[in-house]
Design an enzyme around this catalytic site. Structure first.
Site, PDB file in Angstrom:
ATOM      1  CB  VAL A  46     -63.647 -63.333 -11.066  1.00 47.13           C
ATOM      2  CG1 VAL A  46     -63.633 -61.886 -11.517  1.00 47.13           C
ATOM      3  CG2 VAL A  46     -64.730 -64.115 -11.822  1.00 47.13           C
ATOM      4  CG  HIS A  47     -63.590 -69.944 -11.650  1.00 43.20           C
ATOM      5  ND1 HIS A  47     -62.787 -70.943 -11.141  1.00 43.20           N
ATOM      6  CD2 HIS A  47     -64.856 -70.399 -11.564  1.00 43.20           C
ATOM      7  CE1 HIS A  47     -63.552 -71.962 -10.778  1.00 43.20           C
ATOM      8  NE2 HIS A  47     -64.808 -71.659 -11.022  1.00 43.20           N
ATOM      9  N   PRO A  48     -60.832 -68.836  -9.490  1.00 39.87           N
ATOM     10  CG  PRO A  48     -61.131 -69.932  -7.445  1.00 39.87           C
ATOM     11  CD  PRO A  48     -61.811 -69.004  -8.403  1.00 39.87           C
TER      12      PRO A  48
END
Length: 301
Positions: A46-48
């Protein structure tokens, strides 16, 4: 100084301190090891991010200056591109193009968006050739001041709710108000996500000038927005380290007794911000000045 492993966000934040030459070499070794161990083609989070070693900021402490950090950033960028074949973008104070100062600009679209950028020739790297490295991706190397990475926990599994709150508080948001708070908050980067490891949604933020927008102000604004959305805040999560001044400011804000020793203010801040909600908050490990002092660097910045 500290290693923060986040399984839910599939990322690890490593904080190191040292003299310019040694810290640059340490950063190179970390980037080299990440490239050997991580294949971005198999990465999901979910972390860019844009690469196996996603971002490497140099931050001035003690007698260092931002110019020292800019010099380190350029030197490391050239070495990473030349020796490891990893494309490098310069950001923050080290950016050669003002349009690239914001890390979010370089991360837009993430790893898969990066591959498309290389195909179209959009946003070529500052160092390294035009060829995309599918295994390692790219890296953003820069220079900046101290940043606080601060995630606020919500009593909901709704990622949509977290994203809506993040969209209201981030600095690029249109003006609005919630109770006594004028939004957006200055120097605040924010996204919303659901962390399966925790079983709830978070508003994940970076405070890039914590003296202007301190953590307790952010916390209260998110509390108000959460209430408006029909949910609540259950605590927070610090990623990496936090300057002591940010906790003292929170303690002064919340503490309404005459007993205001430094320890009592920090205890109050930890309690009111819910920094112990996910795991014990060890001040010797999580407060920047105490971690530096423990490592033999003395009190700074």
């Amino acid at each position: 100084l500290h290693v923060d492993v986040g399984s839910g966000a599939a990322r690890t934040v490593i904080t190191v301190a040292g003299e310019p030459t040694s810290i640059e070499d340490a950063a190179y070794r970390i980037i080299h090891e990440a490239a050997n161990l991580i294949d971005m083609r198999n990465y999901r989070s979910v972390h860019p991010c844009i690469g196996a070693a996603d971002v490497c900021p140099f931050v001035p402490l003690k007698n260092a200056t931002i110019q020292d950090c800019i010099t380190c950033a350029h030197s490391l960028a050239k070495r990473v591109a030349t020796e490891l074949g990893i494309p490098v973008y310069l950001y923050g104070a080290a950016a050669q193009d003002p349009a690239r100062r914001a890390l979010s600009t370089l991360r837009k679209g993430g790893y898969r968006g990066l591959a498309q950028r290389f195909q179209t020739g959009e946003l070529p790297p500052d160092y390294g050739g035009p060829c995309f490295n599918p295994s390692s991706g790219a890296i953003a190397i820069g220079a900046r001041d101290i940043l606080i990475a601060f995630n606020i926990n919500l009593a909901t599994t709704s990622e949509t709710t977290a994203k809506k709150i993040a969209a209201r508080i981030r600095s690029s948001a249109p003006p609005s108000e919630i109770g006594p708070y004028r939004l957006p908050l200055p120097h605040c980067q924010a996204i919303g996500w659901y962390i399966d490891e925790y079983g709830f949604a978070q508003v994940s933020t970076n405070l890039t000038a914590y003296q202007v927008t301190p953590p307790h102000q952010l916390f209260q604004a998110v509390e108000a927005l959460a209430k408006e959305a029909g949910t609540s805040v259950t605590g927070s999560e610090l990623i990496g380290l936090i300057p002591k001044g940010a906790l003292l400011a929170a303690g002064l804000y919340y503490k309404n007794t005459t007993t205001r020793t430094e320890d009592s203010l920090i205890d109050t801040a930890i309690e009111k911000l819910g920094l112990h909600s996910l795991r014990p908050f060890d001040r010797k490990e999580r407060i920047l000045e105490e971690a530096l002092n423990h490592a033999g660097w003395g009190v700074c910045p």
